[in-house]
Design a protein around this motif. Structure first.
Motif, PDB file in Angstrom:
ATOM      1  N   ARG A  61       5.823  12.063 -10.320  1.00  0.00           N
ATOM      2  CA  ARG A  61       5.373  11.740  -8.959  1.00  0.00           C
ATOM      3  C   ARG A  61       6.360  12.227  -7.895  1.00  0.00           C
ATOM      4  O   ARG A  61       5.953  12.613  -6.801  1.00  0.00           O
ATOM      5  N   PRO A 171      -0.089   4.119  -8.960  1.00  0.00           N
ATOM      6  CA  PRO A 171      -0.748   4.609 -10.173  1.00  0.00           C
ATOM      7  C   PRO A 171      -2.185   4.104 -10.214  1.00  0.00           C
ATOM      8  O   PRO A 171      -2.437   2.908 -10.048  1.00  0.00           O
ATOM      9  N   GLU A 242      -2.032  12.484 -10.978  1.00  0.00           N
ATOM     10  CA  GLU A 242      -1.004  11.976 -10.073  1.00  0.00           C
ATOM     11  C   GLU A 242      -1.419  12.381  -8.652  1.00  0.00           C
ATOM     12  O   GLU A 242      -1.024  13.426  -8.147  1.00  0.00           O
TER      13      GLU A 242
END
Length: 249
Positions: A61, A171, A242
């Motif tokens: 990320r 997430p 992501e």
């Protein structure tokens, strides 16, 4: 001097240095720190391959955001007042190095983490700032830890200036339509089983965008992973799904 030598000879530091030497290579490159290796290290409770940078500790990320910022310089104005929530060191260093950014970092418990020294102790659900205060807010992988995430979103919307933008990433389970949460669950083992980590209080589904919109944000979901071919994704250690949630006021 002696303390520096003692630190350099600490077994964990020596082990890390030896690992960096053993993993020397050009297969992967960290866009956060520029280091290159044969591969990134596995990371996570359920180990993900090619995930953690040996030098700066960045995860997928962080590298995705770093690439996004570098490829979109137009996001930043001549002067930007930026609020950084739970400030990752990787981005703290980057933002503080920029002369066009007035940097403010907060966390609920700053002394519990290795944050920048000036990080202010503050609750995200009760921000001690006037309305329309910041041009930019960065809040990445925080809300899944916050019991009242709706209040946190409302507070971020309140302190963001009209025309400002925020990256509010979490997430998200792409196979889940609706977010799952149960505030009665406090056992860390049960939380890990249901929410993937002992300190998570929910698993977000595709309705995460609806939650952001309910706070007032105009939301753009950016699939930055798909900007690159397979080899480039591996090179930068990027993870599918992501997503970047770009929120505007």
């Amino acid at each position: 001097m002696f303390s520096s030598i003692k630190r350099a000879l600490h077994p964990k530091i020596l082990q890390k240095k030896m690992l960096r030497i053993a993993m020397r290579g050009k297969n992967v490159e960290c866009p956060c720190c520029g280091a290159t290796f044969v591969t990134f290290l596995p990371a996570g409770i359920q180990k993900r391959p090619n995930a953690a940078c040996l030098k700066c500790g960045s995860l997928e990320r962080h590298r995705a955001l770093s690439l996004y910022f570098k490829d979109n310089p137009g996001l930043f104005k001549a002067h930007n007042r930026l609020l950084h929530v739970a400030p990752e060191k990787i981005f703290s260093i980057y933002f503080q190095s920029r002369k066009d950014i007035e940097y403010v970092a907060i966390d609920l418990e700053p002394d519990a983490y290795d944050y920048a020294p000036a990080t202010i102790a503050m609750d995200l659900t009760d921000l001690q700032f006037d309305a329309d205060n910041f041009d930019i807010i960065i809040c990445s992988h925080v809300l899944e830890h916050v019991p009242d995430d709706a209040k946190a979103m409302q507070e971020m919307y309140r302190v963001l200036k009209p025309g400002g933008w925020a990256i509010i990433n979490v997430p998200v389970d792409p196979n889940r339509t609706k977010t799952f949460e149960d505030p009665t669950i406090h056992d860390p083992v049960k939380r890990t089983e249901l929410f993937n980590q002992p300190d998570h209080v929910r698993v977000y589904g595709k309705d995460y965008v609806d939650r952001l919109q309910a706070a007032g944000f105009v939301v753009e979901v950016i699939q930055w992973y798909y900007q690159y071919d397979h080899n480039t994704r591996f090179k930068y250690g990027l993870k599918e799904n992501e997503l970047i949630y770009l929120c505007r006021k």
